[in-house]
Design a protein around this motif. Structure first.
Motif, PDB file in Angstrom:
ATOM      1  N   PHE A 186     -73.130  66.785 -19.979  1.00 32.29           N
ATOM      2  CA  PHE A 186     -73.867  67.582 -18.994  1.00 32.29           C
ATOM      3  C   PHE A 186     -73.075  68.827 -18.588  1.00 32.29           C
ATOM      4  O   PHE A 186     -73.606  69.945 -18.605  1.00 32.29           O
ATOM      5  N   LEU A 187     -71.830  68.649 -18.214  1.00 30.42           N
ATOM      6  CA  LEU A 187     -71.011  69.764 -17.738  1.00 30.42           C
ATOM      7  C   LEU A 187     -70.845  70.845 -18.795  1.00 30.42           C
ATOM      8  O   LEU A 187     -70.838  72.047 -18.483  1.00 30.42           O
ATOM      9  N   ILE A 205     -69.353  72.236  -8.446  1.00 30.12           N
ATOM     10  CA  ILE A 205     -68.521  71.108  -8.884  1.00 30.12           C
ATOM     11  C   ILE A 205     -67.107  71.197  -8.319  1.00 30.12           C
ATOM     12  O   ILE A 205     -66.402  72.185  -8.523  1.00 30.12           O
ATOM     13  N   CYS A 263     -80.537  65.022 -17.563  1.00 25.21           N
ATOM     14  CA  CYS A 263     -79.740  66.218 -17.253  1.00 25.21           C
ATOM     15  C   CYS A 263     -80.438  67.089 -16.216  1.00 25.21           C
ATOM     16  O   CYS A 263     -79.793  67.633 -15.305  1.00 25.21           O
ATOM     17  N   VAL A 264     -81.747  67.227 -16.341  1.00 23.15           N
ATOM     18  CA  VAL A 264     -82.508  68.037 -15.383  1.00 23.15           C
ATOM     19  C   VAL A 264     -82.400  67.424 -13.988  1.00 23.15           C
ATOM     20  O   VAL A 264     -82.119  68.110 -12.995  1.00 23.15           O
ATOM     21  N   TRP A 292     -72.359  78.268 -12.365  1.00 21.24           N
ATOM     22  CA  TRP A 292     -72.943  77.104 -11.682  1.00 21.24           C
ATOM     23  C   TRP A 292     -71.853  76.086 -11.364  1.00 21.24           C
ATOM     24  O   TRP A 292     -71.797  75.561 -10.238  1.00 21.24           O
ATOM     25  N   LYS A 293     -70.967  75.796 -12.324  1.00 25.29           N
ATOM     26  CA  LYS A 293     -69.903  74.808 -12.100  1.00 25.29           C
ATOM     27  C   LYS A 293     -68.944  75.269 -11.002  1.00 25.29           C
ATOM     28  O   LYS A 293     -68.507  74.464 -10.168  1.00 25.29           O
ATOM     29  N   VAL A 309     -77.059  67.087  -8.052  1.00 29.06           N
ATOM     30  CA  VAL A 309     -75.822  67.759  -7.654  1.00 29.06           C
ATOM     31  C   VAL A 309     -76.118  68.808  -6.583  1.00 29.06           C
ATOM     32  O   VAL A 309     -75.450  68.868  -5.537  1.00 29.06           O
ATOM     33  N   GLU A 310     -77.125  69.616  -6.835  1.00 33.25           N
ATOM     34  CA  GLU A 310     -77.457  70.695  -5.891  1.00 33.25           C
ATOM     35  C   GLU A 310     -77.938  70.134  -4.552  1.00 33.25           C
ATOM     36  O   GLU A 310     -77.585  70.653  -3.485  1.00 33.25           O
ATOM     37  N   ARG A 320     -72.920  71.849 -20.755  1.00 31.07           N
ATOM     38  CA  ARG A 320     -74.176  72.578 -20.936  1.00 31.07           C
ATOM     39  C   ARG A 320     -74.577  73.376 -19.701  1.00 31.07           C
ATOM     40  O   ARG A 320     -75.693  73.901 -19.646  1.00 31.07           O
ATOM     41  N   GLN A 321     -73.659  73.484 -18.749  1.00 32.62           N
ATOM     42  CA  GLN A 321     -73.922  74.278 -17.552  1.00 32.62           C
ATOM     43  C   GLN A 321     -73.089  75.553 -17.586  1.00 32.62           C
ATOM     44  O   GLN A 321     -72.008  75.584 -18.164  1.00 32.62           O
ATOM     45  N   LYS A 372     -78.779  67.675 -12.497  1.00 34.58           N
ATOM     46  CA  LYS A 372     -78.453  69.004 -11.961  1.00 34.58           C
ATOM     47  C   LYS A 372     -79.062  69.168 -10.568  1.00 34.58           C
ATOM     48  O   LYS A 372     -78.398  69.662  -9.638  1.00 34.58           O
TER      49      LYS A 372
END
Length: 426
Positions: free
Chosen positions: A202-203, A215, A168-169, A210-211, A175-176, A205-206, A172
């Protein structure tokens, strides 16, 4: 197996080598969202290095443990099975790789790692062990660039999500990084099969902030929202993917240790009351809470019950509306899946349960998952419609595709064309 002798001969005279996927420079084509693909169960490669002298494999340098079709063809799968097994510690309630076996997941962030699970040249020639190759090739023809605007996020498919928090780390950050590398364009996540669990988990938990920034959309292909009957077969009597060179007992030995198979156990709430998944002369198992304990006991898999309970607890999986294990990820969501193909629905064991292979009753699905499981995200779509589309973040669109198989969805022209339209909606 089709071309078996030819493949065997090819293996005998060829050596392992990588064929470059080609990594062009450039962002996503103008007007398109960049993409990260999250593969399904068994679709991420695993490299290994053997440290223990007593191990059946003496390879000290990194080698491809999964998927390695060469090892299977040359009769080495029993050793692979021993190396891939997980050990469940009853004291700490945790799963671990075998002592003396070090593993790693190669190809992080690359497109190649989600195109072919085995990088042997013949795997490409004969289209063995391919995964998202057809979709990636189509996207390249639209102007996408491997490793820049098409990227992959493989994971150790033996473990459930909570057991590999580092994924997950890294995801993320991926994605960035993809967002920045593509001129600050939002990223679309495309998942396949169990990859949909990882992406949704994952989604959820954001933060919404951020999404909203990073996203673009979530495209879930062939997701086992209601579980997988083949996962149930795997932990009951073993499943060898219909490959005659692979002993089903070796499969059962390792499959019972994988957290992912318990993660994907069929969800009784997706079916009619008292729906039967397994039938024996003595028992009928519907896998509801009342007979789940009996199932694990009768199948001689008491450790499996502990693994199942650990998975549900650590991943905080609770039955929500309609039995869904996940809340809506609160990003634009699109679900695609095939229907109308004969798919394992009920397993009948006339004798020697669970030590023989079952007689399988087929129902409608995509060859791998039954329709009831695949259609799970219709719950989200119906909620969105009932609420008069008032919350845009709950947008869900479902596409049922008659005659499309579980893996064939990557190459389905209808799916590809719709994905192209979704990605161009900026």
């Amino acid at each position: 197996m089709k071309f078996q002798f030819g493949v065997w001969l090819f293996l005998c005279i060829s050596s392992r080598f990588n064929v470059s996927s080609g990594s062009e420079a450039g962002a996503a084509p103008h007007g398109f969202a960049p993409v990260i693909i999250v593969p399904g169960d068994g679709a991420s490669p695993i490299d290994a290095k053997i440290k223990a002298k007593s191990n059946c494999d003496s390879r000290k340098e990194w080698f491809r443990m999964w998927l390695n079709v060469e090892d299977i063809m040359l009769g080495r799968f029993p050793c692979t099975a021993k190396n891939m097994m997980l050990n469940f510690n009853l004291t700490t309630n945790t799963s671990h790789v075998q002592p003396g076996v070090e593993t790693q997941i190669p190809g992080w962030g690359t497109a190649h790692t989600v195109e072919y699970v085995d990088d042997h040249a013949f795997a490409r020639i004969f289209h063995i062990a391919f995964d998202a190759a057809y979709l990636v090739q189509a996207m390249v023809s639209w102007g996408y660039t491997r490793d820049v605007s098409i990227r992959g996020a493989p994971y150790d498919f033996r473990f459930a999500m909570a057991s590999q928090p580092e994924w997950c780390v890294r995801f993320k950050l991926l994605v960035e990084d993809t967002y920045v590398a593509n001129n600050n364009r939002k990223v679309s996540i495309i998942s396949h099969s169990m990859g949909g669990f990882f992406a949704t988990w994952f989604l959820n938990r954001q933060s919404q902030v951020w999404k909203d920034k990073f996203i673009h959309s979530f495209i879930a292909l062939s997701t086992p929202w209601g579980g997988s009957n083949k996962a149930l077969q795997s932990i009951t009597s073993g499943y060898n993917f219909n490959v005659p060179l692979v002993n089903v007992r070796d499969c059962k030995m390792i499959q019972r240790t994988f957290e992912s198979n318990y993660l994907m156990m069929p969800n009784y709430l997706f079916h009619k009351p008292n729906h039967i998944f397994i039938k024996t002369p003595k028992y009928n198992f519907s896998l509801n809470p009342e007979d789940l304990d009996l199932y694990f006991e009768a199948s001689n898999n008491k450790v499996g019950k502990l693994i199942y309970e650990k998975i549900m607890r650590e991943n905080r999986l609770k039955r929500t509306k309609g039995g869904m294990l996940f809340e809506h990820p609160r990003v634009k969501t699109y679900c695609f899946y095939g229907v109308g193909l004969p798919t394992p629905g009920l397993f009948y064991y006339p004798k020697n349960f669970p030590d023989q292979q079952p007689v399988i009753q087929k129902v409608s699905g995509d060859f791998t998952l039954v329709h009831e499981s695949l259609r799970g995200c219709k719950i989200w779509e119906e909620d969105f419609v009932k609420n008069n589309a008032s919350d845009e973040k709950l947008f869900t669109e479902v596409h049922e595709l008659p005659g499309v198989s579980h893996i064939g969805i990557f190459g389905d022209p209808r799916t590809q064309e719709k994905i192209k339209l979704i990605l161009s909606d900026l």
